[in-house]
Design a protein around this motif. Sequence first.
Motif, PDB file in Angstrom:
ATOM      1  N   ASN A  45      42.416  48.209  40.600  1.00 54.84           N
ATOM      2  CA  ASN A  45      42.434  46.765  40.822  1.00 54.84           C
ATOM      3  C   ASN A  45      41.369  46.376  41.843  1.00 54.84           C
ATOM      4  OD1 ASN A  45      44.736  44.381  42.315  1.00 54.84           O
ATOM      5  ND2 ASN A  45      43.224  44.033  40.734  1.00 54.84           N
ATOM      6  N   GLN A  72      41.506  46.405  36.166  1.00 55.61           N
ATOM      7  CA  GLN A  72      42.097  45.070  36.111  1.00 55.61           C
ATOM      8  C   GLN A  72      41.385  44.268  37.187  1.00 55.61           C
ATOM      9  OE1 GLN A  72      43.427  41.802  36.701  1.00 55.61           O
ATOM     10  NE2 GLN A  72      44.762  42.841  38.199  1.00 55.61           N
ATOM     11  N   ASP A  73      40.362  43.531  36.770  1.00 57.21           N
ATOM     12  CA  ASP A  73      39.532  42.829  37.746  1.00 57.21           C
ATOM     13  C   ASP A  73      39.575  41.312  37.575  1.00 57.21           C
ATOM     14  OD1 ASP A  73      38.136  42.609  35.394  1.00 57.21           O
ATOM     15  OD2 ASP A  73      36.381  43.754  36.078  1.00 57.21           O
ATOM     16  N   SER A  74      40.595  40.814  36.866  1.00 55.07           N
ATOM     17  CA  SER A  74      40.714  39.369  36.701  1.00 55.07           C
ATOM     18  C   SER A  74      41.388  38.722  37.903  1.00 55.07           C
ATOM     19  CB  SER A  74      41.491  39.040  35.429  1.00 55.07           C
ATOM     20  OG  SER A  74      42.803  39.569  35.484  1.00 55.07           O
ATOM     21  N   GLU A  75      42.269  39.472  38.577  1.00 57.86           N
ATOM     22  CA  GLU A  75      42.931  38.948  39.766  1.00 57.86           C
ATOM     23  C   GLU A  75      43.464  40.095  40.607  1.00 57.86           C
ATOM     24  OE1 GLU A  75      46.707  36.875  38.898  1.00 57.86           O
ATOM     25  OE2 GLU A  75      46.439  37.492  36.818  1.00 57.86           O
ATOM     26  N   GLN A  76      43.547  39.826  41.924  1.00 65.33           N
ATOM     27  CA  GLN A  76      44.070  40.825  42.843  1.00 65.33           C
ATOM     28  C   GLN A  76      45.588  40.765  42.850  1.00 65.33           C
ATOM     29  OE1 GLN A  76      41.531  42.558  45.186  1.00 65.33           O
ATOM     30  NE2 GLN A  76      43.144  43.996  44.674  1.00 65.33           N
ATOM     31  N   THR A  81      48.319  44.012  37.853  1.00 63.29           N
ATOM     32  CA  THR A  81      47.781  45.356  37.652  1.00 63.29           C
ATOM     33  C   THR A  81      48.814  46.244  36.962  1.00 63.29           C
ATOM     34  OG1 THR A  81      46.428  45.086  39.642  1.00 63.29           O
ATOM     35  CG2 THR A  81      46.692  47.319  38.802  1.00 63.29           C
ATOM     36  N   HIS A  84      49.187  45.128  33.314  1.00 60.01           N
ATOM     37  CA  HIS A  84      48.047  45.560  32.497  1.00 60.01           C
ATOM     38  C   HIS A  84      48.218  47.017  32.092  1.00 60.01           C
ATOM     39  CE1 HIS A  84      43.985  45.428  30.920  1.00 60.01           C
ATOM     40  NE2 HIS A  84      43.656  46.496  31.641  1.00 60.01           N
TER      41      HIS A  84
END
Length: 281
Positions: A45, A72-76, A81, A84
């Motif tokens: 993440n 998973q780099d769309s949101e922290q 995470t 996903h």
Amino acid sequence: MEGVPQTPSVSIVIPAYNEESCIRQCLVAAIYQSVPAHEIIVVDNMSKDSTAEIVRHMQQEYPESNIILATQDSEQGLVPTRNHGLGLATGDVLGRIDADSIIEPDWVERVSEAFTDPDVMAATGPVVYYDMPLRRFGLKADDKMRQLVLKLARKQYHFLFGSNMAVRKSAWEIIKDQVCRDEEDLMHEDIDVSLHLAENNLLIRYVPAMVSGMSARRLEDSPKDYRYYVNRFDRTYSAHQITERVLRVPMLIFMSVYYPAKVLRYLHTARKGQATVRGGI
């Protein structure tokens, strides 16, 4: 053979954010299992350290172990995470541990055995602090406390523990769009999953033989952080509009195990510090 239940396959999902200090030992424990995992998925993440690089090296070192590095780099955040990783997993059972977890060598085998019962939709087990003294005593104490509290709750409620949990894939498909997003990071995500399972009458089982180690680094929180952590219980229940007193069970477990462990951690750290001073003189 007809009439003999099939052994479910087990995926292991590991959310990770800046875990270079522990991700290797976590993966080594996941690899060296009496029954191999179907797959081991690390979901990075947006780590700023070498977490992903270490995982890539281990993919090359253990090509037979089906280690998958996802991003998973769309949101922290832990919840997106985790979601996903669980969505990517293809096993019959989705195991979920933390990046600092060290599962016992028979963890996958014990999880798979638990899910041969078709009624079991999720499972959890005891934990042991692997970087603390009196580890096996601590494991027995953790197990006895969880068993006692479940007995006091008349076995009405079982709660998953994020460092050591597994959910049947079919059960996750039912609740995956129901679990709380918790974008403000106010709740306990593992209890949230437990409550959504309960709301759908999906059975959670406590499995004493399903043992995972976790780091005592969590015991080093400041008093302010500790209060915020404990208050997550109430915030999780409030989000579900639940007021039953029996739902104080997981908080009782946590506090009953946390306080003695924190004292032991303090004494252990103090002794190590004294030994370092003496060694340096």
